[in-house]
Design a protein around this motif. Sequence first.
Motif, PDB file in Angstrom:
ATOM      1  N   UNK A  59      35.037  42.071 -38.143  1.00 52.44           N
ATOM      2  CA  UNK A  59      36.221  41.868 -38.962  1.00 52.44           C
ATOM      3  C   UNK A  59      35.782  41.321 -40.314  1.00 52.44           C
ATOM      4  N   UNK A  60      36.399  41.823 -41.380  1.00 50.27           N
ATOM      5  CA  UNK A  60      36.069  41.384 -42.735  1.00 50.27           C
ATOM      6  C   UNK A  60      37.338  40.931 -43.440  1.00 50.27           C
ATOM      7  N   UNK A  61      37.170  39.927 -44.304  1.00 46.51           N
ATOM      8  CA  UNK A  61      38.328  39.334 -44.973  1.00 46.51           C
ATOM      9  C   UNK A  61      37.848  38.596 -46.215  1.00 46.51           C
ATOM     10  N   UNK A  62      38.678  38.588 -47.239  1.00 47.84           N
ATOM     11  CA  UNK A  62      38.356  37.831 -48.448  1.00 47.84           C
ATOM     12  C   UNK A  62      39.647  37.433 -49.149  1.00 47.84           C
ATOM     13  N   UNK A  63      39.599  36.312 -49.833  1.00 47.25           N
ATOM     14  CA  UNK A  63      40.738  35.885 -50.627  1.00 47.25           C
ATOM     15  C   UNK A  63      40.720  36.514 -52.020  1.00 47.25           C
ATOM     16  N   UNK A  64      39.644  37.231 -52.333  1.00 45.26           N
ATOM     17  CA  UNK A  64      39.563  37.866 -53.650  1.00 45.26           C
ATOM     18  C   UNK A  64      39.170  39.319 -53.490  1.00 45.26           C
ATOM     19  N   UNK A  65      39.496  40.119 -54.488  1.00 45.28           N
ATOM     20  CA  UNK A  65      39.081  41.516 -54.452  1.00 45.28           C
ATOM     21  C   UNK A  65      37.577  41.580 -54.696  1.00 45.28           C
ATOM     22  N   UNK A  66      36.879  42.259 -53.821  1.00 47.85           N
ATOM     23  CA  UNK A  66      35.420  42.255 -53.923  1.00 47.85           C
ATOM     24  C   UNK A  66      34.811  43.462 -53.227  1.00 47.85           C
ATOM     25  N   UNK A  67      33.696  43.914 -53.750  1.00 50.57           N
ATOM     26  CA  UNK A  67      32.830  44.847 -53.045  1.00 50.57           C
ATOM     27  C   UNK A  67      31.684  44.023 -52.456  1.00 50.57           C
ATOM     28  N   UNK A  68      31.357  44.300 -51.219  1.00 49.42           N
ATOM     29  CA  UNK A  68      30.203  43.584 -50.687  1.00 49.42           C
ATOM     30  C   UNK A  68      29.365  44.504 -49.822  1.00 49.42           C
ATOM     31  N   UNK A  69      28.074  44.242 -49.846  1.00 44.76           N
ATOM     32  CA  UNK A  69      27.123  44.977 -49.015  1.00 44.76           C
ATOM     33  C   UNK A  69      26.818  44.137 -47.792  1.00 44.76           C
ATOM     34  N   UNK A  70      26.929  44.755 -46.632  1.00 41.43           N
ATOM     35  CA  UNK A  70      26.794  43.996 -45.386  1.00 41.43           C
ATOM     36  C   UNK A  70      25.686  44.581 -44.535  1.00 41.43           C
ATOM     37  N   UNK A  71      24.776  43.713 -44.140  1.00 36.59           N
ATOM     38  CA  UNK A  71      23.699  44.111 -43.224  1.00 36.59           C
ATOM     39  C   UNK A  71      24.238  44.053 -41.807  1.00 36.59           C
ATOM     40  N   UNK A  72      24.198  45.156 -41.097  1.00 35.70           N
ATOM     41  CA  UNK A  72      24.836  45.231 -39.779  1.00 35.70           C
ATOM     42  C   UNK A  72      23.980  44.527 -38.725  1.00 35.70           C
ATOM     43  N   UNK A  73      24.594  44.113 -37.615  1.00 37.48           N
ATOM     44  CA  UNK A  73      23.843  43.444 -36.544  1.00 37.48           C
ATOM     45  C   UNK A  73      22.964  44.424 -35.779  1.00 37.48           C
TER      46      UNK A  73
END
Length: 462
Positions: free
Chosen positions: A399-413
């Motif tokens: 699950x992903x969530x942010x209080x601001x608009x953002x692009x993020x790169x996520x390293x998967x498990x």
Amino acid sequence: MRKILIVLLVYVAGPACPAAVMAQDNPPHFRHDYAHTLVMKMFLAKPDGKGGSMVNMNFEQALALVKQVDALTLQMPKIIYLVGATYNGHDDRYPAFFEINGKLKRPQDTSAVQSLVWLMQEARKYHTTVSLHINMTEAYDNSPLWNTYVKEDLISRNADGSMMVTGNYNDHKAYQINYRNEWEKGYAQKRIDSLLKVLPQLKEAGTIHIDAWIARENKGAYESLVMEAAYQKKIAAYWISKGIDPTSEWAMDYMTGLVPYYWHFNHRTQQDFLKVPAEVVTGGHFNPDLKQSDFGLEFLFGTSMYGENLFPGALNNRGKDNWQEAFCRDFYLYTVQYDYLNRLKRLRVEGTGSNRIAYFSNGVKVSLGDSTVYEGTRNLRTGSTVCFPVDWRKDNSLVAFSLRETWFNYQVPVSWKAVRTATVFIVEQTGLKKWKTIAVTGQQFSLELKPGIPVLLVPGKL
């Protein structure tokens, strides 16, 4: 629910906490896994001051809310304690709690008990256990048990012999029940047994919340606070003997092993968190009114949410359509991290003050200074942007969530090692809404987050 109790239980009655021995080697068995359950209250009613009940939410409306909350929390296990479900509402007629508030019933049912049983049964379909919020500490002079409790000397007394008053609620003084006398004369047991006769379904629920459950010195009888706490423990053990976990409002060290969950988790120290795992005792949140609390511990070890202060209703001045945003904020920024960290072994804390870093098993570290959570080199949180596993779903989702608009790169498990695509769903109060499919390349994905909108990422077939 005692907002005036700012001095609270910084006293620790009874013998030293045995947590260091018990916690790691032989944790107690409770009916619920509170470390991985969202525990909340739901305010239903209070006396209207005219002999009636001011209803904030009836049983039918409560179920409608339960359904929405289940969708917003991605079917996380939940416990909801109903506040004000007896007599005319919250803080009415104690020490009696044997009549369900008739103003809360459904029109088609013959009794409020029938409506409450319906709610308890239906809520299970939505991963929710419904139980009651009661009080075993206070006696009011409008209670059907008042004359008995005075006659049998079941009220604690001040040094001058007068009956001890601890507050005033709904225009009635609250008198401190003497736990020793109530237990020795069998009235504590009788109260519990009588409630279970009215609502035997509580045994299936397996949990009860005891509000403002505080031990106080009975000076009029030269009885110490430690003695009262010892009898309070007997009452807790009696609930457990009936198959029901007692939870309470304020953390009490001497109840370790008997009470698994506290609404306000203030008074816990860093060492307490390290010695006592969440499976033994955990809590909802730190009450912000208690300014002397070490609030950094909430981020370092995880904290859940209250929920009750966010639900719609006149109590919170929130309408049916403007509560979900605040609810999602607390759930996805607090409870999801709380659930994740509670699955790990707490190892140590390095640093002091705002520069502390908590270390957990699986290479997890939580840094208070920059508000980050890492699992090895994988960044799970930076500030108000989070992406955590949703282990309770058993589908390897994130699950992903942010209080601001953002692009993020996520390293998967590691569990996503062979995953090449993921389906992204927007989490709404009516359920999951498919948004798009994204590629997982080089063990990473990129995702745009909109402010305050939680998304669920489900890995594609391997």
